[in-house]
Design an enzyme around this catalytic site. Structure first.
Site, PDB file in Angstrom:
ATOM      1  CG  ASP A 116      -2.186   0.471   0.920  1.00  0.00           C
ATOM      2  OD1 ASP A 116      -2.538   1.382   0.273  1.00  0.00           O
ATOM      3  OD2 ASP A 116      -3.295  -0.088   1.385  1.00  0.00           O
ATOM      4  CG  ASP A 223      -4.369   6.083   0.511  1.00  0.00           C
ATOM      5  OD1 ASP A 223      -5.441   5.428   0.655  1.00  0.00           O
ATOM      6  OD2 ASP A 223      -4.154   7.085   1.388  1.00  0.00           O
ATOM      7  CD  GLU A 281      -8.678   5.147  -1.360  1.00  0.00           C
ATOM      8  OE1 GLU A 281      -9.537   5.010  -0.618  1.00  0.00           O
ATOM      9  OE2 GLU A 281      -7.547   6.021  -1.204  1.00  0.00           O
ATOM     10  CG  HIS A 358      -8.872  -0.665   3.990  1.00  0.00           C
ATOM     11  ND1 HIS A 358      -8.811  -0.754   2.883  1.00  0.00           N
ATOM     12  CD2 HIS A 358      -8.347   0.770   4.528  1.00  0.00           C
ATOM     13  CE1 HIS A 358      -8.412   0.562   2.191  1.00  0.00           C
ATOM     14  NE2 HIS A 358      -8.130   1.398   3.193  1.00  0.00           N
ATOM     15  CG  ASP A 359     -11.392   2.940   3.861  1.00  0.00           C
ATOM     16  OD1 ASP A 359     -10.690   2.898   4.934  1.00  0.00           O
ATOM     17  OD2 ASP A 359     -10.591   3.192   2.851  1.00  0.00           O
TER      18      ASP A 359
END
Length: 612
Positions: A116, A223, A281, A358-359
């Site tokens: 990440d 990200d 993302e 994860h969000d």
């Protein structure tokens, strides 16, 4: 036969035949949230050695690439998305040597590893920021975004703009020592890097990307990838929330004027030379067509991105009312899926398939039905069937394959550890509006990021669900781990886990249809059934079709006219290729198949097209 003579359309992707496609298109990616995956040290916090110990589990599932969420050195203000040293590992996770071993162990199993990459911002504890804030004349002052104060009509100091951040509150924090504000789109602990600075960008490429690519990792999940270029005039956003001093302003920092220049440079200087896979993302996109420049093969920016229109359904937006739950219809859900399945058709762009990360809350709790064990199992399988038949690269999130569910509704706010959850809840409390507090808590029980972060449920007969042998875990283990766990499902052919294994094998076997196929929505206005057609052009020029029929409800539903939907007529035969139940004839002889049980899903193909 009509279903074999159908005129072939232009292939979805302009890069050529399926056999020449890059590996990552048909790959299965699996996201590991390391704090919650497997603890090898009995400290209650997951770690890299724990992940290594379960790589055979992932290989057996059918995973091709592991995506490891942030493990870099961090004060953990936002679970590692506040990095203080990109070349060191947060000690509870392990060491750089552990990451090297993880890379080697993945490669030994023919799996790849991506990390990440968090480079829109750093931690306030990062050496770059410490130097930047040390003085206005610091060589790194311009590596972050600093602005002087404004003053209102009463002479009171106010931030440079009225922008609201993602975690509630303003995007600017006052630095007493240098008497200026710094920008942070997220928490005050996460100051934004200034991508306008050439030296800063070079440091990002060298210290955060080349360092790990040289050690053998295979790429990055990137990200907040469309937030690097801000509108540098720094003006106020329109007032859309009169009750707040801070206003939502994503138009000021998403898809900014130099964003494509920055990403092309990143690709040219780092990603392409290493042949590193990239998935960005991408948030706050106006339309699917705005996504294409990021993922067009000819643009040479990113391989693929996550677009969040579908997974954000039910939220109240990205800012103030985000956790005020908004019900939606199945037809709205289907329209969103269709939009992001079809927007790449006729282009050289690519897309992704995912419904958990994860969000967000757990998919089976949000989109399925957990009211009874039977409906939980049935809907979890149907969600799996839906995911494996969609076009694009498939991403699974840890626990999705065993149908992990949201935290119990009776758990209070004290069990919610995430900075966003707690900030939004506190904002509701501070408003003095009791109904808003109740509505926010209701929304958090469905949507909060915390749900996806509770410990993985390995074994119902072991302490802490087999996640850790420690006396305490960093987040509470789900009360229902005795019923939902990997050990209980292994080898049980009726389980969600074993269904996922079969489904992933099927997806790879028929990748022309399911990974690369064209998507056509059917029965679009139906609020109980989700039906679509998948079509592909084979290397020999033939045409294949598959019909996906799912009952998206707890009531029995009539099936569609399968042959008509597949474009087959007369004596043409159709086969039931795959279903979430074991019953039903394999050959379809009449116009209609048997009724669909609650949350049942099926995939039909014309007999010859399947080569079964």
């Amino acid at each position: 036969m009509e279903c074999l003579r159908s005129k072939a359309r232009t292939p979805l992707n302009g890069t050529g035949l399926i056999g020449k496609e890059p590996w990552w298109k048909a790959a299965v990616f699996y996201q590991v949230y390391p704090a919650s995956f497997k603890d090898s040290s009995a400290e209650g916090w997951g770690d890299i050695p724990g992940l290594i110990s379960e790589l055979d589990y992932l290989a057996d599932l059918g995973v091709d690439c592991v995506w490891l969420s942030p493990v870099f050195e961090s004060p953990q203000a936002d679970m590692g998305y506040d990095v203080s040293d990109y070349q060191a590992i947060y000690a509870p996770y392990g060491t750089v040597v552990d990451v090297d071993r993880l890379t080697a162990e993945c490669h030994a199993r023919d799996m790849k590893l991506i990390l990440d990459l968090v480079v829109n911002h750093t931690s306030v504890e990062h050496a770059w920021f410490k130097e930047s804030r040390s003085s206005k004349t610091s060589p790194k002052r311009d590596w972050y975004i600093w602005r002087p104060a404004r003053y209102d009509s009463h002479g009171r100091r106010i931030p440079p703009t009225n922008w609201r951040g993602y975690f509630a509150g303003p995007t600017w924090t006052w630095d007493e020592d240098t008497q200026e504000y710094y920008l942070h789109l997220y928490a005050p602990d996460q100051p934004d890097l200034n991508w306008e600075n050439d030296e800063c960008r070079e440091a990002i490429y060298n210290d955060t990307m080349r360092f790990w690519l040289d050690r053998g990792v295979d790429g990055f999940r990137i990200d907040t990838v469309n937030k690097y270029s801000k509108r540098t005039e720094y003006v106020d956003a329109p007032v859309t929330d009169p009750q707040s001093d801070s206003q939502p302003a994503p138009e000021m920092w998403c898809n900014g004027p130099r964003i494509h220049e920055f990403i092309r440079e990143m690709n040219q200087k780092v990603l392409a030379p290493y042949n590193a896979v990239s998935v960005g993302e991408l948030s706050n996109m106006a339309s699917p067509h705005d996504v294409i420049p990021y993922v067009s093969a000819s643009a040479k920016e990113l391989d693929m991105v996550f677009e969040f229109s579908m997974i954000r359904l039910g939220t109240g937006g990205g800012f103030g009312p985000k956790y005020i739950y908004r019900p939606y219809t199945l037809s709205t859900f289907k329209e969103t899926v269709k939009k992001f399945q079809t927007f790449i058709e006729g282009t050289d762009a690519w897309t992704t398939v995912f419904c958990e990360n994860h969000d967000n809350g757990r998919a089976v709790s949000r989109f399925g039905d957990t009211s009874t064990p039977e409906l939980w199992r049935a809907s979890a399988k149907t969600l799996a069937l839906w995911q494996i038949t969609l076009t694009g690269t498939l991403f699974l999130y840890q626990g999705q394959e065993i149908g992990m569910v949201n935290m119990p509704s009776e758990w209070g706010i004290e069990e919610y550890k995430d900075v966003e959850s707690r900030n939004f809840y506190q904002e509701a409390v501070d408003s003095g509006d009791e109904q808003r507090v109740r509505d926010t808590m209701h929304g958090l029980r469905i949507l909060a990021r915390d749900h996806s972060r509770i410990p993985f449920q390995w074994d119902g007969g072991k302490k802490n669900a087999g996640f850790s042998e420690g006396d305490r875990t960093w987040m509470r283990v789900h009360d229902g781990f005795g019923e939902i766990n990997a050990m209980k499902q292994r080898g049980d052919q009726g389980s969600v886990l074993e269904f996922w294994k079969r489904a992933l094998r099927l997806r790879k076997r028929f990748k022309d249809l399911f990974v690369h196929g064209r998507f056509t929505a059917l029965e679009e206005g139906d609020e109980k059934r989700f039906v679509y057609l998948k079509e592909s052009t084979t290397e020999s020029g033939g045409n294949r079709r598959a019909l996906v029929v799912m009952n998206w409800s707890k009531e029995v539903q009539k099936c569609v006219d399968v042959k008509k939907s597949l474009g087959c007529e007369g004596a043409d035969e159709v086969r039931l290729l795959f279903s979430t139940t074991d019953r039903g004839p394999k050959m379809v002889g009449g116009e209609h198949e048997a009724a669909l049980r609650p949350w049942e899903g099926r995939v039909y193909v014309n007999f010859e097209a399947g080569d079964i």
